[in-house]
Scaffold this motif. Sequence first.
Motif, short mmCIF file in Angstrom:
data_model
loop_
_atom_site.label_atom_id
_atom_site.label_comp_id
_atom_site.label_asym_id
_atom_site.label_seq_id
_atom_site.Cartn_x
_atom_site.Cartn_y
_atom_site.Cartn_z
N LEU A 36 4.95 -12.29 -1.37
CA LEU A 36 5.85 -12.63 -0.27
C LEU A 36 6.26 -11.36 0.45
N SER A 37 6.58 -11.47 1.72
CA SER A 37 7.09 -10.32 2.46
C SER A 37 8.42 -9.87 1.85
N ALA A 38 8.72 -8.59 2.03
CA ALA A 38 9.96 -8.05 1.49
C ALA A 38 11.17 -8.74 2.09
N VAL A 39 11.10 -9.11 3.36
CA VAL A 39 12.23 -9.79 4.02
C VAL A 39 12.49 -11.14 3.37
N ASP A 51 10.51 -26.41 -0.31
CA ASP A 51 9.28 -27.15 -0.54
C ASP A 51 9.29 -28.46 0.24
N GLY A 52 8.25 -28.70 1.03
CA GLY A 52 8.12 -29.94 1.77
C GLY A 52 8.81 -29.97 3.12
N LEU A 53 9.63 -28.96 3.42
CA LEU A 53 10.33 -28.94 4.71
C LEU A 53 9.36 -28.61 5.84
N ARG A 54 9.60 -29.20 6.98
CA ARG A 54 8.83 -28.83 8.17
C ARG A 54 9.60 -27.72 8.88
N GLY A 55 8.98 -26.54 8.94
CA GLY A 55 9.69 -25.38 9.47
C GLY A 55 8.95 -24.71 10.61
N VAL A 56 9.72 -24.02 11.46
CA VAL A 56 9.13 -23.22 12.53
C VAL A 56 9.74 -21.84 12.48
N HIS A 57 8.89 -20.83 12.62
CA HIS A 57 9.32 -19.44 12.67
C HIS A 57 9.22 -19.00 14.12
N LEU A 58 10.37 -18.83 14.75
CA LEU A 58 10.42 -18.40 16.14
C LEU A 58 10.25 -16.89 16.22
N GLN A 59 9.50 -16.43 17.23
CA GLN A 59 9.20 -15.00 17.41
C GLN A 59 8.58 -14.44 16.12
N CYS A 60 7.50 -15.06 15.71
CA CYS A 60 6.92 -14.82 14.38
C CYS A 60 6.11 -13.53 14.28
N HIS A 61 5.80 -12.89 15.40
CA HIS A 61 5.01 -11.66 15.43
C HIS A 61 3.67 -11.89 14.69
N ILE A 62 3.30 -11.06 13.72
CA ILE A 62 1.98 -11.18 13.08
C ILE A 62 2.00 -12.11 11.87
N GLY A 63 3.10 -12.81 11.64
CA GLY A 63 3.11 -13.95 10.75
C GLY A 63 3.28 -13.70 9.26
N THR A 64 3.68 -12.50 8.86
CA THR A 64 3.81 -12.26 7.41
C THR A 64 4.98 -13.05 6.81
N ASP A 65 6.09 -13.15 7.52
CA ASP A 65 7.19 -13.98 7.03
C ASP A 65 6.83 -15.45 7.09
N VAL A 229 26.49 -13.72 5.52
CA VAL A 229 26.54 -12.59 4.60
C VAL A 229 26.12 -11.34 5.35
N GLU A 230 26.92 -10.28 5.27
CA GLU A 230 26.57 -9.01 5.88
C GLU A 230 26.02 -8.07 4.81
N HIS A 231 24.99 -7.30 5.17
CA HIS A 231 24.32 -6.41 4.23
C HIS A 231 24.42 -4.97 4.70
N ASP A 232 24.39 -4.04 3.75
CA ASP A 232 24.41 -2.61 4.09
C ASP A 232 23.00 -2.03 4.14
N SER A 233 21.99 -2.89 4.29
CA SER A 233 20.59 -2.44 4.28
C SER A 233 19.78 -3.20 5.32
N VAL A 234 18.62 -2.60 5.65
CA VAL A 234 17.65 -3.22 6.56
C VAL A 234 16.24 -2.94 6.02
N PRO A 235 15.24 -3.72 6.45
CA PRO A 235 13.90 -3.53 5.90
C PRO A 235 13.07 -2.43 6.56
N TRP A 236 13.67 -1.63 7.43
CA TRP A 236 12.92 -0.50 8.00
C TRP A 236 13.87 0.69 8.14
N ASN A 237 13.29 1.85 8.35
CA ASN A 237 14.07 3.08 8.46
C ASN A 237 14.68 3.15 9.86
N ALA A 238 15.83 2.50 10.03
CA ALA A 238 16.41 2.31 11.35
C ALA A 238 17.00 3.58 11.94
#
Length: 272
Positions: A36-39, A51-65, A229-238
Motif C-alpha cells: 500500500l502507499s505510505a499515505v 471492503d465492498g464500498l464503491r469509491g472514487v479518488h478525486l484528483q488521483c494523479h498516477i493512481g498509487t493511492d 485529526v491534525e498531524h505534525d507530519s507530511v509524506p514529503w519533504n515540504a
Amino acid sequence: MDSVTINKAHWDERAPAHAASADYGIARFLADPAHLSAVVRFDKPRLGPIDGLRGVHLQCHIGTDTLSLARLGAHMTGLDFSPAALAEARKQTEAAGAEIPFHESDVHDAVDVLGAESFDLVYTGVGALCWLPSVSRWAQVVSSLLRPGGRLFIREGHPMLWGIDETAPVPYPHYSYFEQAEPMVFDEDSTYVTTDVSFHNGLSHSWNHGMAEIITALMDNGLRLTQFVEHDSVPWNAVPGHMTLDPATEEWSFTENRSRVACSYTLQAVKQ
C-alpha cells in the motif's frame, strides 16, 4: 492563459517523472500484491473497513493511492484532469493486475462524468485542494457524488504548512492562510520527488483554504463532520533543510519544534 490550462501543462510534464521516481515506489506495488502507499498505510486505522464500498479518488494523479484503496477491498474509480497522469495510472494498475476505471475530467465536472449519488466513499489525498480556487464549489461536487450516508475521507496538507515560504533562509508564514480570489503564482523547474528531470512547464497557480473554510463548506453542503485529526507530519519533504524523515512512517516532520506547526490533517464527513 487560464489556471486549468497552466496547471494541466505543469502536471502533464511531471507525471512520467513521478512514475519513474523511487519515491512513488511503483516497483514495490508490482512486486508485492499487498503493498500500500505510505499515505494510505498512515491513515488505514482511521479509514477503517472499506471492503465492498464503491469509491472514487478525486484528483488521483498516477493512481498509487487509488490502487491501495482497491487492495483494501473498495471498488475504486479514479478521476484526474491530466491525461499523462492517467496514462501512468492505467499502466501501473494493469501491470499490478487490478481493474480500476480512470476518467479524464476537471474535478468540477465529476458529477457529469460519474453520476450523482454514485459513491459510498469519496477520497482525496495529499496535495489536491490547493489546486482548486473555491473550496465551496469543491464541497458541492463531493456532496453530489455521495449517496446519503456515504462519507468523504481527506488526508491533506494543512493550511498552516501551505502558508509557509519554504525557500526563505528561515521559513515563515508568508502566504495567505485564507482563501483568496487570485491564485498564488509559482514558477519552478523542480518537483517534490527525487528526479534528474529538468522541467520546462514550471508555472503553476494554487490557492490556500483555511480549516474553518473547508469545514464550513462541507457543512453548508449537507455533510456532518465525524473526524478531524491534525498531524505534525507530511509524506514529503515540504521544507527542505528543516525536516527529518521517520523511516517507520515514511513521514517528514520539522526537526526542531515539531509541535509548532500542524503539517497535515485527516478529515472525515458523512452526507446526511
